[in-house]
Design a protein around this motif. Structure first.
Motif, PDB file in Angstrom:
ATOM      1  N   VAL A  89       0.842  -1.201   0.000  1.00 36.35           N
ATOM      2  CA  VAL A  89       0.000   0.000   0.000  1.00 36.35           C
ATOM      3  C   VAL A  89       0.872   1.245   0.000  1.00 36.35           C
ATOM      4  CG1 VAL A  89      -1.738   1.301   1.291  1.00 36.35           C
ATOM      5  CG2 VAL A  89      -1.925  -1.190   1.126  1.00 36.35           C
ATOM      6  N   GLN A  90       1.901   1.247   0.841  1.00 32.42           N
ATOM      7  CA  GLN A  90       2.775   2.421   0.927  1.00 32.42           C
ATOM      8  C   GLN A  90       3.508   2.651  -0.394  1.00 32.42           C
ATOM      9  OE1 GLN A  90       2.756   4.522   3.680  1.00 32.42           O
ATOM     10  NE2 GLN A  90       3.739   5.812   2.152  1.00 32.42           N
ATOM     11  N   ASP A  91       3.972   1.582  -1.025  1.00 32.56           N
ATOM     12  CA  ASP A  91       4.661   1.719  -2.314  1.00 32.56           C
ATOM     13  C   ASP A  91       3.743   2.328  -3.366  1.00 32.56           C
ATOM     14  OD1 ASP A  91       6.968   0.675  -1.266  1.00 32.56           O
ATOM     15  OD2 ASP A  91       6.733  -1.316  -2.176  1.00 32.56           O
ATOM     16  N   ILE A  92       2.495   1.867  -3.402  1.00 33.07           N
ATOM     17  CA  ILE A  92       1.542   2.422  -4.371  1.00 33.07           C
ATOM     18  C   ILE A  92       1.234   3.875  -4.035  1.00 33.07           C
ATOM     19  CG2 ILE A  92      -0.834   2.265  -5.262  1.00 33.07           C
ATOM     20  CD1 ILE A  92      -0.529  -0.795  -5.062  1.00 33.07           C
ATOM     21  N   ASN A 102       4.805   3.987  -6.869  1.00 30.04           N
ATOM     22  CA  ASN A 102       5.627   2.906  -7.412  1.00 30.04           C
ATOM     23  C   ASN A 102       4.817   2.134  -8.466  1.00 30.04           C
ATOM     24  OD1 ASN A 102       6.905   0.403  -7.878  1.00 30.04           O
ATOM     25  ND2 ASN A 102       7.889   0.451  -5.874  1.00 30.04           N
ATOM     26  N   ILE A 103       5.092   2.409  -9.722  1.00 33.58           N
ATOM     27  CA  ILE A 103       4.335   1.824 -10.834  1.00 33.58           C
ATOM     28  C   ILE A 103       4.555   0.310 -10.938  1.00 33.58           C
ATOM     29  CG2 ILE A 103       6.044   2.253 -12.639  1.00 33.58           C
ATOM     30  CD1 ILE A 103       2.320   2.767 -13.126  1.00 33.58           C
ATOM     31  N   VAL A 132       0.229  -5.596  -8.448  1.00 32.74           N
ATOM     32  CA  VAL A 132      -1.122  -5.716  -7.882  1.00 32.74           C
ATOM     33  C   VAL A 132      -2.131  -5.968  -9.001  1.00 32.74           C
ATOM     34  CG1 VAL A 132      -2.960  -4.413  -6.724  1.00 32.74           C
ATOM     35  CG2 VAL A 132      -0.635  -4.379  -5.807  1.00 32.74           C
ATOM     36  N   TYR A 133      -1.952  -5.269 -10.119  1.00 32.42           N
ATOM     37  CA  TYR A 133      -2.841  -5.468 -11.268  1.00 32.42           C
ATOM     38  C   TYR A 133      -2.781  -6.922 -11.729  1.00 32.42           C
ATOM     39  CZ  TYR A 133      -4.868  -5.091 -15.907  1.00 32.42           C
ATOM     40  OH  TYR A 133      -5.638  -5.291 -17.011  1.00 32.42           O
ATOM     41  N   GLN A 134      -1.580  -7.450 -11.901  1.00 33.00           N
ATOM     42  CA  GLN A 134      -1.419  -8.835 -12.356  1.00 33.00           C
ATOM     43  C   GLN A 134      -2.037  -9.820 -11.356  1.00 33.00           C
ATOM     44  OE1 GLN A 134      -0.311  -9.780 -15.309  1.00 33.00           O
ATOM     45  NE2 GLN A 134       0.034  -7.646 -15.843  1.00 33.00           N
ATOM     46  N   LEU A 184      -7.912   3.336  -8.364  1.00 32.55           N
ATOM     47  CA  LEU A 184      -6.873   2.972  -7.394  1.00 32.55           C
ATOM     48  C   LEU A 184      -5.623   3.816  -7.627  1.00 32.55           C
ATOM     49  CD1 LEU A 184      -5.899   1.011  -5.123  1.00 32.55           C
ATOM     50  CD2 LEU A 184      -4.999  -0.424  -6.961  1.00 32.55           C
ATOM     51  N   TRP A 185      -5.229   3.953  -8.885  1.00 29.72           N
ATOM     52  CA  TRP A 185      -4.026   4.734  -9.190  1.00 29.72           C
ATOM     53  C   TRP A 185      -4.255   6.230  -8.986  1.00 29.72           C
ATOM     54  CZ3 TRP A 185       0.865   3.891  -9.218  1.00 29.72           C
ATOM     55  CH2 TRP A 185       1.731   4.829  -9.742  1.00 29.72           C
TER      56      TRP A 185
END
Length: 182
Positions: A5-8, A12-13, A19-21, A52-53
């Motif tokens: 969560v923090q990376d997103i 962080n793409i 997460v998408y995959q 989300l993004w």
């Protein structure tokens, strides 16, 4: 989980792609189970990941990414279903008020449907086969993969590319139609 969560949240793409995959198919089948509509499932998944993004800064590190993503998807799905219900009500009113409109709409729908079938026939043979097995026969990715001796990921890629290609070709038809009407 907090780190994902923090990376997103930090933009962080690569983590977002991971997460998408990981959740794309799960989310798709969750929505499909609720709506019984491949179209609504595709739209919900696509809009959920976009939201989300776009709203990543508002993600909470108190909840895992799965819970937050499915909450977004449920909200998007509810919104799409509400909009569909409103469209259906308006269509019913139009049919009652103008019976001729319904006949014209039926003809237009048949023409549009023919255009969709034509666009499907333009797909490459393997992509067309995968798409038809998925959308017309309702087979899951794993079953299609087993039947065609390809990986489930390849099936998913074929379906995503087929949908994208169909959207592009139908958008082109729509643009040409609008130009013709003007």
């Amino acid at each position: 989980m907090e780190s994902i969560v923090q990376d997103i949240k930090n933009g962080n793409i690569e983590r977002f792609k991971m997460v998408y995959q990981q959740y794309h198919a799960k989310l798709y089948f969750y929505v499909l189970k609720c709506t019984h509509s491949a179209y609504l499932s595709e739209e919900t998944v696509q809009l959920s990941f976009i939201l989300l993004w776009e709203r990543r800064e508002k993600l909470s590190t108190s909840y895992n990414i799965s819970a937050q993503l499915f909450r977004i998807a449920k909200s998007v799905m509810t919104d799409l279903l509400r909009k569909q219900q409103v469209r259906n009500r308006h269509t019913a009113c139009m049919v009652q008020e103008q019976p001729d409109w319904h006949m014209e709409t039926d003809i237009t729908v048949k023409e549009e449907l023919q255009q969709v079938y034509n666009s499907i026939e333009q797909l490459s043979p393997i992509r067309k086969n995968v798409f038809k097995l998925s959308r017309f026969e309702g087979l899951p990715h794993k079953e299609i993969a087993r039947q065609l001796s390809i990986s489930p990921k390849t099936v998913e890629n074929h379906i995503l590319r087929a949908v994208r290609q169909l959207k592009d070709s139908l958008l082109l038809v729509l643009i040409l139609l609008i130009r013709h009407l003007l």
